[in-house]
Design an enzyme around this catalytic site. Structure first.
Site, PDB file in Angstrom:
ATOM      1  N   LYS A  99     -10.922   4.789  -1.345  1.00  0.00           N
ATOM      2  CA  LYS A  99     -10.107   4.123  -2.055  1.00  0.00           C
ATOM      3  C   LYS A  99     -10.187   2.587  -1.962  1.00  0.00           C
ATOM      4  O   LYS A  99      -9.912   2.230  -0.913  1.00  0.00           O
ATOM      5  CB  LYS A  99      -8.862   4.652  -2.219  1.00  0.00           C
ATOM      6  CG  LYS A  99      -8.114   4.038  -3.312  1.00  0.00           C
ATOM      7  CD  LYS A  99      -6.431   4.183  -3.163  1.00  0.00           C
ATOM      8  CE  LYS A  99      -5.856   3.003  -2.697  1.00  0.00           C
ATOM      9  NZ  LYS A  99      -6.042   1.645  -3.272  1.00  0.00           N
ATOM     10  N   GLU A 129      -6.435  -0.479  11.153  1.00  0.00           N
ATOM     11  CA  GLU A 129      -6.866  -2.027  11.446  1.00  0.00           C
ATOM     12  C   GLU A 129      -5.878  -2.926  10.834  1.00  0.00           C
ATOM     13  O   GLU A 129      -6.012  -2.714   9.440  1.00  0.00           O
ATOM     14  CB  GLU A 129      -8.369  -2.155  10.941  1.00  0.00           C
ATOM     15  CG  GLU A 129      -8.808  -3.467  11.799  1.00  0.00           C
ATOM     16  CD  GLU A 129      -8.905  -4.701  10.796  1.00  0.00           C
ATOM     17  OE1 GLU A 129      -7.737  -5.348  11.054  1.00  0.00           O
ATOM     18  OE2 GLU A 129      -9.681  -4.758  10.381  1.00  0.00           O
ATOM     19  N   CYS A 141      -7.449 -10.939   8.636  1.00  0.00           N
ATOM     20  CA  CYS A 141      -6.393 -10.242   9.234  1.00  0.00           C
ATOM     21  C   CYS A 141      -6.505 -10.855  10.788  1.00  0.00           C
ATOM     22  O   CYS A 141      -5.681 -11.081  11.341  1.00  0.00           O
ATOM     23  CB  CYS A 141      -6.514  -8.777   9.520  1.00  0.00           C
ATOM     24  SG  CYS A 141      -8.137  -8.272   9.650  1.00  0.00           S
TER      25      CYS A 141
HETATM   26  P1  ADP Z   1      -1.795  -6.102   0.810  1.00  0.00           P
HETATM   27  O1  ADP Z   1      -0.328  -5.972   1.123  1.00  0.00           O
HETATM   28  O2  ADP Z   1      -2.275  -6.895   1.469  1.00  0.00           O
HETATM   29  O3  ADP Z   1      -1.968  -5.703  -0.648  1.00  0.00           O
HETATM   30  P2  ADP Z   1      -1.763  -3.182   1.478  1.00  0.00           P
HETATM   31  O4  ADP Z   1      -1.574  -2.801   2.835  1.00  0.00           O
HETATM   32  O5  ADP Z   1      -0.532  -2.941   0.726  1.00  0.00           O
HETATM   33  O6  ADP Z   1      -2.270  -4.849   1.606  1.00  0.00           O
HETATM   34  O7  ADP Z   1      -3.079  -2.769   0.765  1.00  0.00           O
HETATM   35  C1  ADP Z   1      -4.186  -2.296   1.383  1.00  0.00           C
HETATM   36  C2  ADP Z   1      -4.656  -0.966   1.044  1.00  0.00           C
HETATM   37  O8  ADP Z   1      -3.562  -0.056   1.031  1.00  0.00           O
HETATM   38  C3  ADP Z   1      -4.896  -0.991  -0.593  1.00  0.00           C
HETATM   39  O9  ADP Z   1      -6.250  -0.415  -0.845  1.00  0.00           O
HETATM   40  C4  ADP Z   1      -3.663  -0.351  -1.118  1.00  0.00           C
HETATM   41  O10 ADP Z   1      -3.974   0.253  -2.588  1.00  0.00           O
HETATM   42  C5  ADP Z   1      -3.193   0.697  -0.136  1.00  0.00           C
HETATM   43  N1  ADP Z   1      -2.081   1.199  -0.034  1.00  0.00           N
HETATM   44  C6  ADP Z   1      -0.927   0.450  -0.245  1.00  0.00           C
HETATM   45  N2  ADP Z   1       0.278   1.081  -0.120  1.00  0.00           N
HETATM   46  C7  ADP Z   1      -0.146   2.500   0.269  1.00  0.00           C
HETATM   47  C8  ADP Z   1       0.627   3.624   0.627  1.00  0.00           C
HETATM   48  N3  ADP Z   1       1.859   3.651   0.516  1.00  0.00           N
HETATM   49  N4  ADP Z   1      -0.432   4.687   0.946  1.00  0.00           N
HETATM   50  C9  ADP Z   1      -1.769   4.548   1.003  1.00  0.00           C
HETATM   51  N5  ADP Z   1      -2.586   3.302   0.822  1.00  0.00           N
HETATM   52  C10 ADP Z   1      -1.844   2.382   0.508  1.00  0.00           C
END
Ligand code: ADP
Length: 496
Positions: A187, A263, A297
């Site tokens: 994804k 990561e 990061c």
């Molecule tokens: P940022 O805050 O920098 O946008 P995130 O950690 O929120 O970084 O996002 C990184 C990835 O994790 C994206 O692909 C996002 O869609 C996904 N993501 C965000 N929230 C969730 C969740 N609760 N479960 C799984 N994937 C998530």
């Protein structure tokens, strides 16, 4: 419709897939939902693309399961490698288009995007080389037993990637997973789905069987969460924020205890000793924080300079930061483009306000550039204390803090004064200092007289709250294989 004609200043017109890539076909989402993709340079809508919900995750997972149990399981390691190498070749053949789409969607400078695409090809080819070198062992225990230990693929791997290096993270994730014989549901981040879909066309062209690599676009809380908690996903690999990393682990624990690699974030120290080559150190410190607009990061966001050279260093560093060309990512001379989204822009500006309120001094920057697009000036804060939020929390933007230290011992102590442990750097001409400090810093990567020089042959990942497992290098194979012991009793002597 699952594609649309788009244009970039670098590539001209091209066909942008907009569907979910499942079983080697672009399809609409089951619920028929779409979402808009925003251009961070001018805040316009680039296009709408199809959104995956839980139902689409189910479909992608069953495609990946079928491929894993079927054709992919029977594929020879040699052919897995051949397909990855072919994919690497196609990345090189389509480098201009892939880089242009990356710049359009993410806002990264085109010269940097080209570097990313070259690194994707390097990474995919490297793991193509590993595919037929994943070997087991024979272990002698007793004379009447023959034991062998083999490495097997884990199965269906869910992979969730962020928006800061959309294509690079795509290749870091897919390369080792596929080399080891797994199948994938990946994804992309909702902010940057476009380049991954263009790259998906290359998967089919390379000749991967349907279902081996599935690419879906969608939101973290819906599609991402569905992957993390899916009962038929055997492993989840995530790159992103520490907050979400914790949620992924919880979801894995609460579902089928799928294997987890993470990561996550960082707040990396960049330490400059008085005997360093100052001009070089300034270049690397500048690159360490402002590369990719600070959206790394491993960004060197905490800069510590030895007292005797501090005044000279800060003056020159300020001048250097002010010279960084910020602007249109499609101009060849641009070093820093816009931040990826309104949300990230607001977060960063919030940290800048917080730093000011806490009493830190802005040496340079601190403001928005222009009134369209998410551009922020390269920013340096001095007069900071270790307890300030801007020193402790990951800002993920072109903002750093700088302060002094007296001794090597103090540098090590403040360098390690963080819950993170992704990267660190030391600048010195003294070999003893370089080795002693590198060994004492609790970080997955330590750079000496350089910064951000990642390479697909070298493991990358975090100590402490920066993650679990290592990506890249041989180490990444551990994330995508599991160990099986087979113990065979020899002879026909009666048991008992
Ligand atoms: P940022 O805050 O920098 O946008 P995130 O950690 O929120 O970084 O996002 C990184 C990835 O994790 C994206 O692909 C996002 O869609 C996904 N993501 C965000 N929230 C969730 C969740 N609760 N479960 C799984 N994937 C998530």
């Amino acid at each position: 419709m699952t594609s649309i004609k788009l244009k970039t200043p670098h590539s001209g017109e091209y066909e942008q897939p907009t569907g979910l890539f499942i079983n080697n076909e672009f399809v609409k989402g089951v619920d028929g939902k779409t979402f808009e993709v925003i251009n961070p340079t001018d805040e316009s809508v680039i296009c709408s693309i199809h959104e995956a919900t839980e139902k689409d995750v189910d479909l992608a997972v069953s495609a990946a399961r079928k491929a894993f149990e079927g054709p992919w399981r029977k594929e020879t390691p040699e052919n897995r490698g051949r397909l990855l190498v072919k994919l690497a070749d196609l990345f090189e053949k389509n480098a201009d288009l892939l880089a242009a789409v990356e710049s359009l969607d993410n806002g990264k400078a085109i010269s940097m995007a080209k570097g990313d695409v070259a690194a994707c090809a390097g990474c995919l080819r490297y793991y193509g080389g590993w595919a037929d070198k994943i070997e087991g062992k024979v272990v002698d225990t007793t004379p009447d037993t023959f034991n062998y230990i083999k490495k097997e693929p884990i199965g269906v791997c869910g992979q969730i990637i962020p928006w800061n290096f959309p294509l690079l993270m795509w290749s870091w994730k897919i390369g080792p997973a596929v080399a080891c014989g797994n199948t994938v549901v990946l994804k992309t981040a909702e902010q940057t789905p476009l380049s991954a879909l263009v790259a998906a066309t290359l998967i089919k062209e390379a000749g991967f069987p349907p279902g081996v690599i599935n690419i879906i676009s969608g939101f973290g809380k819906i599609a991402g969460a569905a992957i993390a908690s899916h009962m038929d996903v055997d492993k989840v690999a995530f790159t992103g924020s520490t907050v979400v990393g914790r949620q992924i682990m919880k979801a894995a624990a609460g579902s089928n205890l799928k294997k987890v690699t993470l990561e996550l974030g960082g707040k990396s120290p960049n330490i400059v000793f008085e005997d360093a080559d100052i001009d070089n150190a300034i270049s690397w410190v500048n690159f360490g924080i402002y590369f990719n607009h600070g959206q790394c990061c491993c960004a060197g966001s905490r800069i510590y300079v030895q007292e005797s050279i501090y005044d000279k260093f800060i003056q020159q560093f300020k001048e250097r930061a002010q010279k960084n060309a910020v602007g249109d990512p499609f101009k060849h001379e641009t070093f820093q483009g816009p931040q990826v989204s309104q949300l990230q822009f607001d977060r960063i500006m919030g940290y800048i306000e917080d730093g000011k309120k806490a009493g830190a001094t802005i040496e340079t920057g601190g403001k928005r550039i222009g009134d369209k697009g998410f551009f922020i000036e390269p920013t340096i804060f001095s007069n900071v204390t270790e307890d300030m939020k801007i020193v402790q929390e990951e800002i993920f933007g072109p903002v750093c803090t700088i302060s002094k230290f007296k001794t090597k011992e103090e540098a090590i102590k403040i360098g390690n004064n963080t819950t993170y442990g992704l990267a660190a750097a030391v600048h010195t001409k003294n070999l003893n200092t370089a080795i002693e400090v590198s060994n004492a810093l609790r970080a997955g990567t330590v750079w000496v007289n350089t910064y951000n020089t990642l390479h697909w042959q070298l493991p990358f990942g975090g100590f402490k709250e920066s993650g679990i497992g290592r990506e890249l290098g041989e180490a990444a194979l551990d994330n995508y294989t599991q160990t099986k012991t087979v113990s065979i009793r020899l002879g026909d002597a009666l048991f008992g």
